[in-house]
Scaffold this active site. Structure first.
Site, short mmCIF file in Angstrom:
data_model
loop_
_atom_site.label_atom_id
_atom_site.label_comp_id
_atom_site.label_asym_id
_atom_site.label_seq_id
_atom_site.Cartn_x
_atom_site.Cartn_y
_atom_site.Cartn_z
N SER A 18 0.82 -1.22 0.00
CA SER A 18 0.00 0.00 0.00
C SER A 18 0.85 1.27 0.00
O SER A 18 1.81 1.41 0.77
CB SER A 18 -0.92 0.02 1.23
OG SER A 18 -1.61 1.25 1.26
N ARG A 19 0.46 2.21 -0.85
CA ARG A 19 1.15 3.51 -0.90
C ARG A 19 0.42 4.56 -0.06
O ARG A 19 0.87 5.70 0.04
CB ARG A 19 1.29 3.97 -2.34
CG ARG A 19 2.26 3.06 -3.09
CD ARG A 19 2.83 3.65 -4.34
NE ARG A 19 4.04 2.93 -4.71
CZ ARG A 19 4.05 1.76 -5.35
NH1 ARG A 19 2.94 1.17 -5.67
NH2 ARG A 19 5.19 1.17 -5.65
N THR A 65 -8.61 -1.91 1.86
CA THR A 65 -8.25 -2.41 0.54
C THR A 65 -8.51 -3.91 0.46
O THR A 65 -9.12 -4.49 1.37
CB THR A 65 -6.81 -1.98 0.17
OG1 THR A 65 -6.58 -2.32 -1.20
CG2 THR A 65 -5.76 -2.64 1.04
N LYS A 69 -13.10 -4.74 0.89
CA LYS A 69 -13.95 -3.60 0.49
C LYS A 69 -15.45 -3.93 0.54
O LYS A 69 -16.26 -3.10 0.93
CB LYS A 69 -13.58 -3.11 -0.91
CG LYS A 69 -12.21 -2.45 -0.98
CD LYS A 69 -11.99 -1.91 -2.39
CE LYS A 69 -10.62 -1.31 -2.55
NZ LYS A 69 -10.47 -0.69 -3.87
N ALA A 132 -14.96 -4.71 -16.18
CA ALA A 132 -16.26 -4.73 -15.49
C ALA A 132 -16.11 -5.15 -14.03
O ALA A 132 -17.02 -5.74 -13.45
CB ALA A 132 -17.20 -5.68 -16.23
N GLY A 133 -14.97 -4.83 -13.40
CA GLY A 133 -14.76 -5.14 -11.98
C GLY A 133 -15.20 -3.98 -11.10
O GLY A 133 -15.97 -3.10 -11.53
N ARG A 156 -13.78 -8.66 -21.33
CA ARG A 156 -13.39 -9.95 -21.90
C ARG A 156 -14.52 -10.96 -21.74
O ARG A 156 -14.92 -11.61 -22.69
CB ARG A 156 -12.12 -10.43 -21.17
CG ARG A 156 -11.56 -11.71 -21.66
CD ARG A 156 -10.29 -12.03 -20.92
NE ARG A 156 -10.48 -12.06 -19.45
CZ ARG A 156 -9.52 -12.32 -18.58
NH1 ARG A 156 -8.31 -12.56 -19.02
NH2 ARG A 156 -9.77 -12.34 -17.29
N TYR A 222 -1.34 2.41 -12.50
CA TYR A 222 -0.34 3.47 -12.29
C TYR A 222 1.07 2.93 -12.10
O TYR A 222 2.00 3.68 -11.81
CB TYR A 222 -0.74 4.38 -11.12
CG TYR A 222 -0.95 3.65 -9.82
CD1 TYR A 222 0.13 3.29 -9.02
CD2 TYR A 222 -2.22 3.30 -9.40
CE1 TYR A 222 -0.05 2.61 -7.84
CE2 TYR A 222 -2.43 2.62 -8.21
CZ TYR A 222 -1.33 2.28 -7.44
OH TYR A 222 -1.52 1.60 -6.27
P1 ATR Z 1 -11.10 -4.52 -9.83
O1 ATR Z 1 -12.11 -4.76 -8.75
O2 ATR Z 1 -9.82 -3.93 -9.34
O3 ATR Z 1 -11.66 -3.74 -10.97
P2 ATR Z 1 -11.43 -7.25 -10.80
O4 ATR Z 1 -12.78 -7.30 -10.22
O5 ATR Z 1 -10.49 -8.38 -10.56
O6 ATR Z 1 -10.62 -5.96 -10.34
O7 ATR Z 1 -11.57 -7.00 -12.37
C1 ATR Z 1 -10.52 -7.09 -13.23
C2 ATR Z 1 -10.95 -6.70 -14.64
O8 ATR Z 1 -9.80 -6.87 -15.50
C3 ATR Z 1 -12.07 -7.56 -15.21
O9 ATR Z 1 -12.86 -6.76 -16.06
C4 ATR Z 1 -11.28 -8.60 -16.02
O10 ATR Z 1 -12.00 -9.19 -17.07
P3 ATR Z 1 -12.92 -10.53 -16.83
O11 ATR Z 1 -14.16 -10.05 -16.14
O12 ATR Z 1 -13.18 -11.03 -18.19
O13 ATR Z 1 -12.08 -11.43 -15.98
C5 ATR Z 1 -10.19 -7.73 -16.57
N1 ATR Z 1 -9.01 -8.49 -17.03
C6 ATR Z 1 -8.06 -9.08 -16.28
N2 ATR Z 1 -7.12 -9.65 -17.06
C7 ATR Z 1 -7.49 -9.43 -18.36
C8 ATR Z 1 -6.93 -9.75 -19.64
N3 ATR Z 1 -5.79 -10.43 -19.74
N4 ATR Z 1 -7.59 -9.33 -20.75
C9 ATR Z 1 -8.73 -8.63 -20.65
N5 ATR Z 1 -9.32 -8.28 -19.46
C10 ATR Z 1 -8.71 -8.67 -18.34
#
Ligand code: ATR
Length: 280
Positions: A18-19, A65, A69, A132-133, A156, A222
């Site tokens: 963590s920063r 974090t 969350k 979409a996370g 994806r 970042y």
């Molecule tokens: P956060 O909560 O930080 O946004 P997360 O919920 O793990 O993190 O979401 C990661 C995102 O990165 C998702 O949209 C994931 O796509 P999937 O829903 O298809 O898994 C995307 N992601 C991770 N690696 C990827 C890759 N190599 N190519 C395309 N999308 C990727």
């Protein structure tokens, strides 16, 4: 009467990366505040106890974090609009004897975008969001609040994007992942919220050739500061917004709640954290 020192921290499991302590530590020193901001590794089976004993431990609040969350969001007494929209909280504080929560990623992203590209909404054009996370949720909420009429969402795995479209309503248009370049050529802003590009891993393979010259390309990754996406966009002459500013600005509301001063994101703070990232 002398004021007693104030204390806050960031919790996670693990937490070493963590920063936040460097950011809040900079502000505590800059404003000469009698307080501390530390990091605490909290084992998942003790996190509930941590939240319930926050006040009795002498804390004014904390950042939360991964992986807490969503748990934080569930356990607090009061949630603001951003936390509710995202379903997750990253900033907690005690107010009127109750535990309050916000998700300040929305504020951090939209504030930095507004500062770096004040005119981002001048053209009435769609915004493109990749991913979409949880981060995508926070940023979608920000753009909807700002009044954009259409958000094109590329992920994806399409099912995850569909869940967000259901949650956020008809202004969200789910598009196939393989159309992320072609369906973004008119975009006002394109944002990467995926983890692609983190530590230089992977590529989003965007083709910027036909993009509108006023499109702003931003990345929430970042580390490194200049991701592959940002580099490619710059090569095509597009304006870019990096992920570090979002990280710094999302810290502002928490600091104000805990320590009573609204802190400034200075160039010196930016350079300090950037040097830390580049040196890591
Ligand atoms: P956060 O909560 O930080 O946004 P997360 O919920 O793990 O993190 O979401 C990661 C995102 O990165 C998702 O949209 C994931 O796509 P999937 O829903 O298809 O898994 C995307 N992601 C991770 N690696 C990827 C890759 N190599 N190519 C395309 N999308 C990727």
């Amino acid at each position: 009467m002398t004021k007693s020192p104030k204390h806050a921290c960031v919790i996670g499991w693990p937490i070493e990366h963590s920063r936040s302590p460097a950011i809040h530590g900079y502000w505590l020193a800059r404003y000469g505040i009698d307080g501390t901001y530390t990091k605490r590794a909290v084992p998942p089976d003790t996190v509930e106890t941590f939240f319930t004993s926050l006040a009795s431990e002498g804390l004014s609040g904390c950042n939360v974090t991964i992986p807490f969350k969503e748990t934080a969001f569930r356990l607090v007494d009061e949630r603001d609009a951003s936390a509710t929209a995202v379903g997750a909280a990253n900033t907690l504080w005690i107010e009127g004897g109750k535990l309050h929560a916000s998700n300040t990623d929305t504020y951090g992203y939209m504030t930095y975008l507004g500062l770096e590209a004040e005119d981002w909404s001048r053209r009435d054009a769609p915004v493109s969001i990749l991913g979409a996370g949880g981060a995508a949720r926070a940023i979608i909420h920000g753009f909807l609040e700002a009044g954009v009429s259409e958000i094109r969402l590329f992920n994806r795995s399409a099912e995850r994007a569909e869940v967000l479209a259901q949650a956020f309503g008809p202004r969200i248009k789910v598009m196939p992942w393989d159309q992320r370049s072609r369906a973004s050529t008119e975009a006002s802003v394109l944002v990467n919220t995926t983890s692609v590009g983190l530590k230089g891993a992977g590529s989003l393979d965007l083709d910027f050739t036909d993009f509108h010259p006023d499109c702003i390309v931003s990345d929430i990754v970042y580390a490194p500061l200049e991701t592959g996406l940002i580099r490619d966009a710059r090569r095509h002459g597009l304006r870019t917004v990096d992920g570090l500013g979002m990280l710094l600005h999302q810290a502002v509301p928490g600091f104000e709640k805990w320590f009573g001063v609204r802190p400034e994101v200075t160039d010196e703070l930016y350079d300090r954290i950037a040097a830390d990232i580049e040196g890591a």
